[in-house]
Scaffold this motif. Structure first.
Motif, short mmCIF file in Angstrom:
data_model
loop_
_atom_site.label_atom_id
_atom_site.label_comp_id
_atom_site.label_asym_id
_atom_site.label_seq_id
_atom_site.Cartn_x
_atom_site.Cartn_y
_atom_site.Cartn_z
N LEU B 50 0.84 -1.21 0.00
CA LEU B 50 0.00 0.00 0.00
C LEU B 50 0.87 1.26 0.00
O LEU B 50 0.62 2.22 -0.73
N LEU B 51 1.90 1.22 0.80
CA LEU B 51 2.81 2.37 0.90
C LEU B 51 3.50 2.63 -0.44
O LEU B 51 3.61 3.76 -0.90
N THR B 52 3.95 1.54 -1.07
CA THR B 52 4.63 1.68 -2.36
C THR B 52 3.68 2.27 -3.39
O THR B 52 4.04 3.18 -4.16
N THR B 53 2.45 1.75 -3.40
CA THR B 53 1.46 2.27 -4.36
C THR B 53 1.21 3.75 -4.11
O THR B 53 1.16 4.55 -5.05
N GLY B 54 1.05 4.11 -2.87
CA GLY B 54 0.81 5.51 -2.53
C GLY B 54 1.96 6.39 -2.93
O GLY B 54 1.77 7.50 -3.45
N LEU B 55 3.18 5.91 -2.71
CA LEU B 55 4.36 6.71 -3.08
C LEU B 55 4.46 6.90 -4.59
O LEU B 55 4.85 7.96 -5.08
N ILE B 56 4.09 5.85 -5.32
CA ILE B 56 4.11 5.98 -6.79
C ILE B 56 3.10 7.02 -7.23
O ILE B 56 3.39 7.91 -8.04
N ALA B 57 1.89 6.93 -6.66
CA ALA B 57 0.85 7.93 -7.01
C ALA B 57 1.31 9.32 -6.64
O ALA B 57 1.10 10.29 -7.38
N ASN B 58 1.95 9.45 -5.51
CA ASN B 58 2.44 10.75 -5.05
C ASN B 58 3.52 11.29 -5.98
O ASN B 58 3.56 12.49 -6.28
N ARG B 59 4.37 10.39 -6.47
CA ARG B 59 5.42 10.83 -7.41
C ARG B 59 4.78 11.28 -8.73
O ARG B 59 5.18 12.30 -9.30
N VAL B 60 3.79 10.52 -9.18
CA VAL B 60 3.12 10.86 -10.44
C VAL B 60 2.46 12.23 -10.35
O VAL B 60 2.58 13.07 -11.25
N GLY B 61 1.77 12.49 -9.24
CA GLY B 61 1.05 13.75 -9.11
C GLY B 61 1.87 14.88 -8.52
O GLY B 61 1.49 16.04 -8.64
N GLY B 62 2.97 14.55 -7.88
CA GLY B 62 3.79 15.57 -7.25
C GLY B 62 3.09 16.28 -6.12
O GLY B 62 3.22 17.49 -5.94
N PHE B 63 2.31 15.54 -5.35
CA PHE B 63 1.47 16.17 -4.33
C PHE B 63 2.25 16.55 -3.06
O PHE B 63 2.27 17.69 -2.65
N TYR B 64 2.82 15.57 -2.45
CA TYR B 64 3.53 15.79 -1.18
C TYR B 64 5.02 15.58 -1.42
O TYR B 64 5.52 14.46 -1.32
#
Lengths: 463, 247
Positions: B50-64
């Motif tokens: 879950l953490l890895t998936t979230g980090l990938i999404a975060n990298r894609v969107g540049g959110f945090y």
């Protein structure tokens, strides 16, 4: 238990932990089918917990009921400022409302103390766009005073990000408190703020454009919403009294619509906005007339003012903003503001919103007496002079529905497919959007949209 | 620590695989530890995936971009701008009918008469507010009427100017800078109200400074009061110093 509460997420996580423990315990006692069931339960619970948390951040589905429909038309948010007299909320059209209009009575006309505005939700049926969506309206406390009853107020249209709904403004960005505070402090003039939806389908990103064969979001936002407000609220109807604000995708919308419709808006405020829509509009305009860099390069600058804010560590938006700003030439005026950190999150937008609202208010025309109809300021007025939106046909009654909340989370779609930010950034750098990776037209979506919009909508697009 | 960098994503990804492998390897561990070992292994793998998936999404969107964003710290707070002040504030507060104003020497040579600065009602009371401006271009005979009408226009400072024959917009441009120093004015979205005779000059000035002057209103048969009122309706309200970000 609301869908976006922490309790919901923790419950889903607890279920996932329980399902995992059950899987570990029953694994040896079950055969293939049972094991598949157990694994499925674990995956479902974990996915559900993650989805709930993402939804907490975006408010894409503001209620449990909204899960049943992709349409945003029936959203019934939970935080409503209900009228105190128990009557249905209505909005007080000016006394001079044109004949045949429903001219709703002034709602709950009890004067409210300063800094105590009111949020009311209405259904706005757009005749030009064919879209019908809810819209929340912030009415400043001055709207309900005896003096305010003789005035027509300036207006700000506040646009949300994608995916998301206006709920982000209410729940994450606490916009009512901010507006109440700024107005009470005299940093903002009493202003009516509109929070419309930008898409009828919560999984379809319109970027406030008129999608070819799809929702005519631009027409809805720039024709239907102003017309509805002019008919049902005591608001100014000329460009001098209208402005836009938005965050993330809504920030692109605010800049793009202000530049495309300088006859309707005098200013726009962008909180972390992109230079292009990042979707395929269907007519290629994402590379041209719906691309801010292209517009500023290929069209004369319009007489509007833009407030462009970004976080320094939001690289895509920072680069987009730094491309836009040098291209702005008079009579287009640009003010910039940055925060060092904050990324692409509501944390940054919370810091930006009060300065942005104050800045807009310093450019919006003041409230004017209802007896006066706005018109261009003079015979020799230039392109920047104010003017009415035009004579507007009367509308049906304002339909109040239950009224009033997210963290940013942006995906970009082309024909329903995600676009990688890298592509978006590259496209922004070369002044054009990314390709759709050769994706075929979404015929199912086209049919669906055709069914939703049987009549060809009139376009509000201006080049 | 960067939340969008590849190293963290790779780390959590590798740990996810290791946790999954360990869970499988220890699945048939004997004894009373079997259940806790299985559950812990599975949960660890789930959390890491879950953490890895979230980090990938975060990298894609540049959110945090970093942990700092998760705490809501953006490194800056909006602050209230310093209150405006004008050198003539004291005099303007007690001159409801207007104050003779001394312009810079350059523009002064292109004026047929000394300008008058007319404060709006309440100028002295709203001490922290900045006011939008109407510059009124008036002939000698119109100027008294304009001054009289301007005194009752709410929320607007009016500068009544009588250009000399042959004055061009560039001659008048310096007026605005000194006006901003002498009175509490906003620096943008002002208006020009003009006698028909000076309409070309007014339009020339607006085009020279299109951000400062958004509108030009010509005094017509309805008279200067109507023209001033019409122009004022398109101007912003006087406002207290705004919230501003440091940069």
């Amino acid at each position: 238990m609301s869908i976006d509460s922490l309790t919901s997420v923790l419950t889903a996580l607890g279920t996932a932990v329980g399902a995992t423990a059950l899987l570990a315990h029953l694994w040896d006692q079950r055969r293939v089918f049972g094991r598949i069931l157990l694994v499925s339960a674990v995956l479902l619970a974990m996915t559900g917990a993650a989805a709930l948390q993402v939804n907490r951040l975006t408010a894409t589905y503001p209620t449990w009921a909204s899960l049943l429909s992709r349409s945003t038309g029936g959203d019934q948010p939970e935080t409503v400022d209900q009228p105190t007299n128990g009557s249905q909320p209505s909005i007080g059209a000016e006394p001079t409302a044109s004949a045949g209009s429903t001219a709703p009575a002034v709602p709950d006309s009890t004067p409210r103390p300063p800094g105590n505005g009111r949020m009311v939700r209405f259904a706005v049926a757009g005749r030009a766009s064919g879209l019908s969506m809810p819209m929340t309206v912030y009415l400043p406390s001055a709207y309900f005073t005896p003096q305010g009853g003789t005035l027509r107020f300036p207006v700000i249209e506040a646009l949300h990000g994608y995916p998301g709904t206006p709920e982000t403004w209410f729940r994450r960005m606490d916009v009512k408190r901010i507006l109440d505070r700024e107005i009470a402090a005299g940093r903002m003039a009493p202003t009516v703020v509109l929070f419309p939806y930008q898409t009828p389908d919560r999984l379809l990103d319109t970027e406030c454009t008129n999608l070819t064969g799809g929702p005519q979001a631009e027409t809805y936002l720039t024709v239907d919403v102003p017309r509805w407000a002019g008919e049902h609220l005591r608001v100014r109807t000329d460009r001098a009294g209208w402005a836009l604000i938005g965050y993330s995708a809504g920030a692109f919308c605010a800049m793009n619509l202000a530049l495309r419709h300088p006859d309707r808006y005098i200013a726009g405020a962008s909180l972390s906005g992109y230079a292009d829509p990042g979707i395929k509009v269907g007519d290629g305009s994402e590379k041209t007339t719906n691309n801010i860099v292209w517009r500023l390069t290929h069209r004369p600058p319009p007489p509007v003012s833009l407030y462009i804010a970004w976080a320094a560590n939001d690289p895509v938006v920072r680069r987009a903003s730094q491309r836009i700003v040098p291209l702005a030439k008079p009579p287009l005026a640009v003010t910039t503001a940055t925060v060092p950190h904050g990324g692409h999150t509501t944390a940054a937008w919370q810091k930006m919103e009060a300065p942005a609202f104050d800045w807009l208010s310093a450019r919006l025309a003041r409230a004017e007496p209802t007896a006066v109809r706005s018109r261009p300021a003079g015979a020799a007025a230039g392109a920047g002079s104010g003017g009415p939106l035009g004579v507007l046909p009367t509308a049906g009654p304002a339909v109040p529905v239950r009224s009033s909340s997210t963290r940013p989370f942006n995906f970009w779609y082309q024909n329903g497919q995600h676009i990688r930010p890298a592509d978006r950034a590259a496209a922004s750098a070369r002044g054009s959007p990314p390709s759709s990776s050769g994706s075929p037209p979404d015929t199912a979506r086209a049919s669906y949209l055709a069914a939703r919009h049987p009549r060809p909508p009139r376009s509000a697009a201006r080049v | 620590m960067s939340l969008t960098g590849l190293p963290l994503i790779l780390l959590t990804g590798v740990l996810s695989v290791l946790a999954a492998v360990a869970a499988v390897r220890l699945w048939h561990a004997a004894g009373r530890w079997r259940l806790p070992v299985r559950a812990t292994g599975l949960l660890l793998a789930e959390v890491l995936v879950l953490l890895t998936t979230g980090l990938i999404a975060n990298r894609v969107g540049g959110f945090y971009p970093s942990l700092r964003e998760l705490t809501g710290d953006v490194g800056a707070e909006a602050e209230i701008a310093p209150p405006p002040s004008g050198r003539l504030d004291g005099k303007l507060a007690v001159a409801p009918d207007g104050l003779p104003w001394t312009p810079p020497a350059g523009p002064a040579r292109r004026l047929a008469a000394p300008p008058t600065l007319v404060p709006p009602p309440g100028y002295g009371r709203l001490t922290g507010h900045a006011f939008p401006v109407i510059v009124a271009l008036a002939t000698d005979d119109q100027a008294p009427l304009i001054r009289a009408a301007a005194a009752s226009v709410p929320g607007v400072l009016t500068l009544v100017v009588t250009p000399s024959a042959g004055a061009v917009a560039a001659d008048l441009a310096e007026l605005t800078g000194q006006l901003e120093r002498d009175a509490r004015t906003t620096g943008h979205d002002w208006a020009i109200v003009t006698d028909r005779r000076f309409a070309p000059l007014a339009e020339q000035w607006r085009q020279l400074a299109p951000i400062r002057f958004r509108t030009v209103t010509v005094v017509d048969a309805a008279g200067p009061a109507t023209a001033l009122d019409s122009a004022a309706r398109h101007l912003p309200s006087p406002l207290a110093p705004p919230m501003m970000l440091p940069s």
